[in-house]
Design a protein around this motif. Structure first.
Motif, PDB file in Angstrom:
ATOM      1  N   HIS A 334       0.827  -1.202   0.000  1.00 48.38           N
ATOM      2  CA  HIS A 334       0.000   0.000   0.000  1.00 48.38           C
ATOM      3  C   HIS A 334       0.867   1.260   0.000  1.00 48.38           C
ATOM      4  O   HIS A 334       0.570   2.228  -0.719  1.00 48.38           O
ATOM      5  N   VAL A 335       1.918   1.259   0.795  1.00 54.80           N
ATOM      6  CA  VAL A 335       2.804   2.428   0.850  1.00 54.80           C
ATOM      7  C   VAL A 335       3.541   2.599  -0.476  1.00 54.80           C
ATOM      8  O   VAL A 335       3.641   3.715  -1.006  1.00 54.80           O
ATOM      9  N   ASP A 336       4.041   1.507  -1.033  1.00 51.12           N
ATOM     10  CA  ASP A 336       4.761   1.578  -2.312  1.00 51.12           C
ATOM     11  C   ASP A 336       3.852   2.097  -3.429  1.00 51.12           C
ATOM     12  O   ASP A 336       4.278   2.907  -4.269  1.00 51.12           O
ATOM     13  N   ALA A 338       1.284   4.089  -3.116  1.00 56.96           N
ATOM     14  CA  ALA A 338       1.061   5.522  -2.913  1.00 56.96           C
ATOM     15  C   ALA A 338       2.265   6.335  -3.389  1.00 56.96           C
ATOM     16  O   ALA A 338       2.112   7.383  -4.044  1.00 56.96           O
ATOM     17  N   ARG A 339       3.463   5.853  -3.070  1.00 57.22           N
ATOM     18  CA  ARG A 339       4.684   6.549  -3.522  1.00 57.22           C
ATOM     19  C   ARG A 339       4.721   6.632  -5.045  1.00 57.22           C
ATOM     20  O   ARG A 339       4.990   7.692  -5.624  1.00 57.22           O
ATOM     21  N   GLU A 340       4.456   5.495  -5.678  1.00 59.61           N
ATOM     22  CA  GLU A 340       4.541   5.423  -7.141  1.00 59.61           C
ATOM     23  C   GLU A 340       3.543   6.352  -7.817  1.00 59.61           C
ATOM     24  O   GLU A 340       3.770   6.807  -8.944  1.00 59.61           O
ATOM     25  N   LYS A 341       2.430   6.637  -7.130  1.00 59.21           N
ATOM     26  CA  LYS A 341       1.388   7.477  -7.722  1.00 59.21           C
ATOM     27  C   LYS A 341       1.485   8.931  -7.266  1.00 59.21           C
ATOM     28  O   LYS A 341       0.558   9.711  -7.481  1.00 59.21           O
ATOM     29  N   GLY A 342       2.595   9.295  -6.624  1.00 59.21           N
ATOM     30  CA  GLY A 342       2.855  10.690  -6.361  1.00 59.21           C
ATOM     31  C   GLY A 342       2.731  11.177  -4.934  1.00 59.21           C
ATOM     32  O   GLY A 342       2.955  12.360  -4.660  1.00 59.21           O
ATOM     33  N   ALA A 343       2.376  10.315  -4.000  1.00 61.23           N
ATOM     34  CA  ALA A 343       2.275  10.724  -2.603  1.00 61.23           C
ATOM     35  C   ALA A 343       3.668  10.871  -1.992  1.00 61.23           C
ATOM     36  O   ALA A 343       4.645  10.288  -2.478  1.00 61.23           O
ATOM     37  N   THR A 344       3.737  11.626  -0.904  1.00 64.47           N
ATOM     38  CA  THR A 344       5.002  11.860  -0.217  1.00 64.47           C
ATOM     39  C   THR A 344       4.962  11.233   1.174  1.00 64.47           C
ATOM     40  O   THR A 344       4.036  11.490   1.947  1.00 64.47           O
ATOM     41  N   THR A 347       7.024  10.676   7.191  1.00 67.35           N
ATOM     42  CA  THR A 347       7.823   9.954   8.183  1.00 67.35           C
ATOM     43  C   THR A 347       7.489   8.475   8.090  1.00 67.35           C
ATOM     44  O   THR A 347       6.388   8.096   7.696  1.00 67.35           O
ATOM     45  N   GLY A 348       8.483   7.633   8.433  1.00 60.45           N
ATOM     46  CA  GLY A 348       8.267   6.192   8.367  1.00 60.45           C
ATOM     47  C   GLY A 348       8.382   5.673   6.949  1.00 60.45           C
ATOM     48  O   GLY A 348       9.190   6.138   6.150  1.00 60.45           O
ATOM     49  N   GLY A 349       7.575   4.640   6.656  1.00 59.41           N
ATOM     50  CA  GLY A 349       7.523   4.146   5.290  1.00 59.41           C
ATOM     51  C   GLY A 349       8.327   2.914   4.995  1.00 59.41           C
ATOM     52  O   GLY A 349       8.494   2.551   3.827  1.00 59.41           O
ATOM     53  N   LYS A 350       8.803   2.222   6.054  1.00 61.07           N
ATOM     54  CA  LYS A 350       9.561   1.008   5.748  1.00 61.07           C
ATOM     55  C   LYS A 350       9.506   0.009   6.901  1.00 61.07           C
ATOM     56  O   LYS A 350       9.197   0.357   8.049  1.00 61.07           O
ATOM     57  N   GLN A 351       9.844  -1.214   6.566  1.00 60.59           N
ATOM     58  CA  GLN A 351       9.927  -2.308   7.539  1.00 60.59           C
ATOM     59  C   GLN A 351      11.094  -2.060   8.495  1.00 60.59           C
ATOM     60  O   GLN A 351      12.108  -1.458   8.118  1.00 60.59           O
ATOM     61  N   ILE A 352      10.927  -2.530   9.732  1.00 67.48           N
ATOM     62  CA  ILE A 352      12.007  -2.427  10.708  1.00 67.48           C
ATOM     63  C   ILE A 352      12.612  -3.815  10.910  1.00 67.48           C
ATOM     64  O   ILE A 352      11.927  -4.748  11.338  1.00 67.48           O
ATOM     65  N   GLY A 353      13.901  -3.943  10.609  1.00 63.91           N
ATOM     66  CA  GLY A 353      14.577  -5.221  10.835  1.00 63.91           C
ATOM     67  C   GLY A 353      14.051  -6.330   9.945  1.00 63.91           C
ATOM     68  O   GLY A 353      13.509  -6.105   8.867  1.00 63.91           O
ATOM     69  N   VAL A 371      -4.317   2.717  -3.828  1.00 62.55           N
ATOM     70  CA  VAL A 371      -4.902   1.536  -3.200  1.00 62.55           C
ATOM     71  C   VAL A 371      -5.189   1.783  -1.725  1.00 62.55           C
ATOM     72  O   VAL A 371      -6.200   1.326  -1.192  1.00 62.55           O
ATOM     73  N   ILE A 372      -4.330   2.528  -1.074  1.00 65.17           N
ATOM     74  CA  ILE A 372      -4.472   2.757   0.364  1.00 65.17           C
ATOM     75  C   ILE A 372      -5.765   3.502   0.696  1.00 65.17           C
ATOM     76  O   ILE A 372      -6.269   3.409   1.820  1.00 65.17           O
TER      77      ILE A 372
END
Length: 473
Positions: A334-336, A338-344, A347-353, A371-372
């Motif tokens: 869902h995050v990916d 949104a990024r691909e479609k122009g969202a910014t 903060t955050g945005g990735k898996q930890i460990g 999608v989100i």
């Protein structure tokens, strides 16, 4: 630790194959439960059916006494229950403790509601006839509960059923069945008669399949996905079983330009990030009016950055793990997208460990094509879309098949009233990010479910209305 089922007041399943329950924070096995199936479901249904004859004839005061005893036991064992819950599904321990208190509140509420089941006398059109309405328990109830609130979803279903005079079979999620086992230990300590409350664990397909086809089960109460809910509706048609369904949500959170922004920030944080965003009523789509958009994004992002992610057993943890790898993949996708479609990503945005932890995430400049904004994320991600008018916010909020919960923040009473009148959601939090309570009805419109749980409405699902016409010749 090996846990067992509880059927007719007896421990069952010691010799059956086991299902492992793993702590999502560490992937360690924290317990096993029997992998039961249709045979165990049949035993539980038989026990509940047999006990219904006598339990349904008990007085409301007797049923209230049992429930009050169980309420006291839950509260006196809240630390152990909370620890079990955190270990099996990852919820921060402070939130687990809160859930135990919330779960107990349903038992306390329905202990009193048991004594408030009233019939009616209808004015007759004939001098020699009396017309009455009687209320009777529906019969054996199958309660199918989810993993994300493993104790509260049991008590929200079982307490009104028991108060009404029904008997119950509980089928918990395979992800978090251990708190259900502990709950049954407390049921035994409360000295409930054998067979009134039963627990089966194992194959959902086999156990639920038996519940749906067995004529002795007259009522199904289920919390879970809309997809599964639709299957249960189809299966229920064969016997016209009664259904209560609390299904999917995709909650909009509307912040208008006259809102108290600090209060709105606190409301979104409380709603969105509780249980790592894995709640059916959490804020999934945040719509902020243009005049306060930048201020809200800035203040909200600063608060989110302060949230601590970690093992739920650590007292400092605000956000625990996601339930499993599948959940992590969905959030990441869902995050990916949104990024691909122009969202910014602010903060955050990735898996930890390497585990199933995900950063608390704020995304700005999203739109309805992402999608989100179309699917329930079930994770710690807050997408924010700018809107120009309240009419636009209403249209976007209602543009979904779901209708469980919605939120609006505005200081204008007339404005808030008009907006809420146009929102197609069963629950609305107005300047309130945490509206759920035992004394209030919980449930959705459209494809978010059938019926209500909680409040005095929660008793209706477990009662039949019987009309009695008495000739007086």
């Amino acid at each position: 630790m090996d846990y067992v089922m509880n059927i007719n007041g007896e421990k069952v399943g010691e010799t059956l194959p086991k299902m492992e329950v793993r702590n999502p924070a560490t992937n360690e096995v924290v317990g096993t439960v029997p992998n039961g199936g249709a045979e165990e479901a049949q035993l539980a249904i038989k026990a509940a059916y047999h006990s219904f004859t006598t339990w349904s004839q008990t007085t409301a005061y007797e049923r209230a006494h049992y429930l009050k005893t169980l309420n006291d036991l839950l509260l006196s064992n809240k630390e152990e229950l909370a620890e079990i819950m955190t270990l099996e599904m990852g919820k921060p321990i402070s939130q687990s403790l809160g859930e135990v208190v919330y779960a107990a509140s349903f038992i306390e509420w329905y202990a009193e509601e048991a004594k408030r089941v009233y019939g009616e006398t209808i004015p007759s059109h004939l001098i020699n006839k009396r017309m009455q309405i009687w209320k009777k328990p529906v019969g054996v109830v199958a309660a199918i509960t989810p993993w994300n609130f493993p104790l509260a979803m049991i008590t929200r279903k079982v307490a009104p059923a028991i108060a009404a005079g029904c008997t119950v079979i509980i089928k918990p999620s395979k992800e978090s069945p251990l708190s259900a086992v502990k709950f049954m230990e407390l049921v035994d300590k409360a000295n409930f008669p054998k067979g009134v409350i039963n627990l089966v664990t194992g194959s959902s397909q086999e156990i639920v399949g038996e519940m749906m086809k067995n004529e002795k089960v007259r009522k199904i109460t289920f919390t879970g996905s809309t997809e599964v809910g639709k299957i249960l509706i189809k299966q229920s048609a064969e016997q016209v079983k009664r259904l209560s369904l609390e299904l999917g949500g995709h909650a909009p959170f509307i912040i208008l330009d006259d809102a108290n922004i600090d209060r709105a920030v606190d409301g979104v944080v409380a709603s969105k990030f509780r249980n790592a965003g894995q709640t059916c009523v959490c804020a999934n789509r945040i719509y902020v009016q243009a005049g306060v958009y930048e201020e809200f994004v800035e203040k909200f992002s600063e608060q989110v950055k302060k949230l601590i992610v970690g093992d739920g057993m650590e007292k400092s943890t605000d956000i625990g793990p996601l339930i499993n790898k599948e959940a992590l993949i969905k959030v990441s996708d869902h995050v990916d997208d949104a990024r691909e479609k122009g969202a910014t990503v602010v903060t955050g945005g990735k898996q930890i460990g390497e585990g199933v932890f995900y950063e608390p995430t704020v995304i700005r400049d999203v739109n309805r094509s992402m999608v989100i904004m179309q699917e329930e994320t079930f994770g710690p991600v807050a997408p924010i879309q700018k809107v120009e008018t309240e009419e636009e916010a209403i249209e976007l909020a209602n543009s979904t098949e779901y209708g469980l919960a919605a939120y609006i923040f505005t200081e204008n009473v007339a404005r808030g009233t008009k907006v809420i009148e146009q929102l197609d959601f069963g629950i609305v939090g107005w300047n309130d990010g945490m509206p759920s309570a035992a004394q209030a009805p919980f449930g959705g419109m459209k494809e978010s479910g059938i019926g209500r749980e909680g409040g005095h409405e929660g008793m209706d699902a477990f009662l039949e209305t019987q009309y009695v016409s008495i000739g007086m010749d």
